[in-house]
Design an enzyme around this catalytic site. Sequence first.
Site, PDB file in Angstrom:
ATOM      1  CG  ASN A 149      -1.566   1.326   1.463  1.00 28.43           C
ATOM      2  OD1 ASN A 149      -2.454   1.761   0.726  1.00 28.43           O
ATOM      3  ND2 ASN A 149      -1.094   2.031   2.493  1.00 28.43           N
ATOM      4  CE1 TYR A 161       0.853   7.790  -6.724  1.00 21.08           C
ATOM      5  CE2 TYR A 161      -0.865   8.113  -8.365  1.00 21.08           C
ATOM      6  CZ  TYR A 161      -0.484   7.706  -7.102  1.00 21.08           C
ATOM      7  OH  TYR A 161      -1.421   7.216  -6.226  1.00 21.08           O
ATOM      8  CE  LYS A 197       0.480   4.296  -6.812  1.00 15.88           C
ATOM      9  NZ  LYS A 197       0.635   3.414  -5.646  1.00 15.88           N
TER      10      LYS A 197
HETATM   11  P1  NAD Z   1      -0.794   8.619   2.366  1.00 16.23           P
HETATM   12  O1  NAD Z   1       0.238   9.542   1.827  1.00 16.23           O
HETATM   13  O2  NAD Z   1      -1.889   9.162   3.225  1.00 16.23           O
HETATM   14  O3  NAD Z   1      -0.084   7.429   3.189  1.00 16.23           O
HETATM   15  C1  NAD Z   1       0.995   6.727   2.640  1.00 16.23           C
HETATM   16  C2  NAD Z   1       1.789   6.110   3.776  1.00 16.23           C
HETATM   17  O4  NAD Z   1       2.909   5.430   3.196  1.00 16.23           O
HETATM   18  C3  NAD Z   1       2.350   7.141   4.759  1.00 16.23           C
HETATM   19  O5  NAD Z   1       2.079   6.748   6.095  1.00 16.23           O
HETATM   20  C4  NAD Z   1       3.849   7.139   4.450  1.00 16.23           C
HETATM   21  O6  NAD Z   1       4.663   7.419   5.591  1.00 16.23           O
HETATM   22  C5  NAD Z   1       4.063   5.716   3.964  1.00 16.23           C
HETATM   23  N1  NAD Z   1       5.255   5.588   3.123  1.00 16.23           N
HETATM   24  C6  NAD Z   1       5.597   6.376   2.077  1.00 16.23           C
HETATM   25  N2  NAD Z   1       6.770   5.986   1.584  1.00 16.23           N
HETATM   26  C7  NAD Z   1       7.187   4.933   2.332  1.00 16.23           C
HETATM   27  C8  NAD Z   1       8.336   4.103   2.308  1.00 16.23           C
HETATM   28  N3  NAD Z   1       9.320   4.302   1.416  1.00 16.23           N
HETATM   29  N4  NAD Z   1       8.449   3.122   3.229  1.00 16.23           N
HETATM   30  C9  NAD Z   1       7.477   2.926   4.140  1.00 16.23           C
HETATM   31  N5  NAD Z   1       6.363   3.685   4.215  1.00 16.23           N
HETATM   32  C10 NAD Z   1       6.220   4.677   3.318  1.00 16.23           C
HETATM   33  O7  NAD Z   1      -1.375   7.839   1.080  1.00 16.23           O
HETATM   34  P2  NAD Z   1      -2.832   7.215   0.844  1.00 16.23           P
HETATM   35  O8  NAD Z   1      -3.677   8.256   0.227  1.00 16.23           O
HETATM   36  O9  NAD Z   1      -3.297   6.512   2.050  1.00 16.23           O
HETATM   37  O10 NAD Z   1      -2.488   6.174  -0.320  1.00 16.23           O
HETATM   38  C11 NAD Z   1      -2.122   4.829  -0.059  1.00 16.23           C
HETATM   39  C12 NAD Z   1      -1.810   4.142  -1.388  1.00 16.23           C
HETATM   40  O11 NAD Z   1      -2.930   4.248  -2.255  1.00 16.23           O
HETATM   41  C13 NAD Z   1      -0.635   4.780  -2.128  1.00 16.23           C
HETATM   42  O12 NAD Z   1       0.107   3.767  -2.801  1.00 16.23           O
HETATM   43  C14 NAD Z   1      -1.314   5.676  -3.139  1.00 16.23           C
HETATM   44  O13 NAD Z   1      -0.506   5.916  -4.269  1.00 16.23           O
HETATM   45  C15 NAD Z   1      -2.531   4.854  -3.476  1.00 16.23           C
HETATM   46  N6  NAD Z   1      -3.640   5.662  -3.999  1.00 16.23           N
HETATM   47  C16 NAD Z   1      -4.133   6.708  -3.278  1.00 16.23           C
HETATM   48  C17 NAD Z   1      -5.155   7.478  -3.825  1.00 16.23           C
HETATM   49  C18 NAD Z   1      -5.736   8.658  -3.093  1.00 16.23           C
HETATM   50  O14 NAD Z   1      -6.503   9.390  -3.721  1.00 16.23           O
HETATM   51  N7  NAD Z   1      -5.448   8.886  -1.813  1.00 16.23           N
HETATM   52  C19 NAD Z   1      -5.655   7.169  -5.093  1.00 16.23           C
HETATM   53  C20 NAD Z   1      -5.127   6.089  -5.778  1.00 16.23           C
HETATM   54  C21 NAD Z   1      -4.114   5.338  -5.227  1.00 16.23           C
END
Ligand code: NAD
Length: 244
Positions: free
Chosen positions: A91, A155, A159
């Site tokens: 994730n 990105y 993805k």
């Molecule tokens: P977020 O930024 O709120 O949380 C991401 C978490 O990942 C954070 O706690 C961060 O500290 C941790 N992280 C980042 N890099 C890291 C690393 N190298 N090692 C360990 N931990 C790490 O993100 P989110 O919105 O909860 O998104 C979660 C996933 O879903 C991501 O992969 C994101 O790309 C994907 N996503 C999110 C959305 C959205 O709209 N929020 C949409 C599509 C996909």
Amino acid sequence: MEKRLSQKTIFLTGAARGIGATCARIFVSQGAKVFLVDRDQVALEALAAELNQAGEVAIPRVLDITNRADVEQAVRSMHEVWGRVDVLINNAGITRDSLTAKMTEEAWDQVIAVNLKGPMICTQAVFPIMKEQQSGVILSASSVSALGNIGQANYAASKSGLIGLTKTWALEFARFGIRVNAVAPGFTATEMVTTIPEEIQAKLVAQIPLRRFATPEEIAKAYTFLASDDASYITGQVLYVDGG
Ligand code: NAD
């Protein structure tokens, strides 16, 4: 009714906040134990303490998923403590947005390292254990941006790369009883999105048929389904959870 993830042990990256933290709470409510991985120590330990109030169900481990030695060590620890690694949720992910013409090599490298190489490292770390168990589930966070999005070349590449990895792993690992799928969220109300300027958020919402962002719970429920035995014949798929 039996809980959906009863007895499952789940290695969850990016667990400290957003979709990851919501997944952790829902997985535990569905009977799972969670090994929580993130770079953010304070938030991670607070979440683990919250989850462990009702019994020892969460182990936090501060690490960067791009560090192979740390990931391998964490997977070994989880296996030693719980004896199984049933599910990996890839994730953790980051954005470093800019138009291609202005994108720095550093922004490219960081996003590819965390969003693409990190899941590869985590998957390679859990695979021998899942192979030995002859069972396992690997789920990864793709995104609607995989289909292309202005300002997100790095990105989007990461993805859509995850979709290629998912389909390849599904083919390679099926004979060991390991299912592999991706969840592709649309815009979801976490810090990744709520930090976007409000006028841009409004334009994004206007393009979504359901006319709102997803909640983290709506994404976590898709992971819960795919991680559970209810999805026992589903592999190699990308589940778009994007409001249409
Ligand atoms: P977020 O930024 O709120 O949380 C991401 C978490 O990942 C954070 O706690 C961060 O500290 C941790 N992280 C980042 N890099 C890291 C690393 N190298 N090692 C360990 N931990 C790490 O993100 P989110 O919105 O909860 O998104 C979660 C996933 O879903 C991501 O992969 C994101 O790309 C994907 N996503 C999110 C959305 C959205 O709209 N929020 C949409 C599509 C996909």
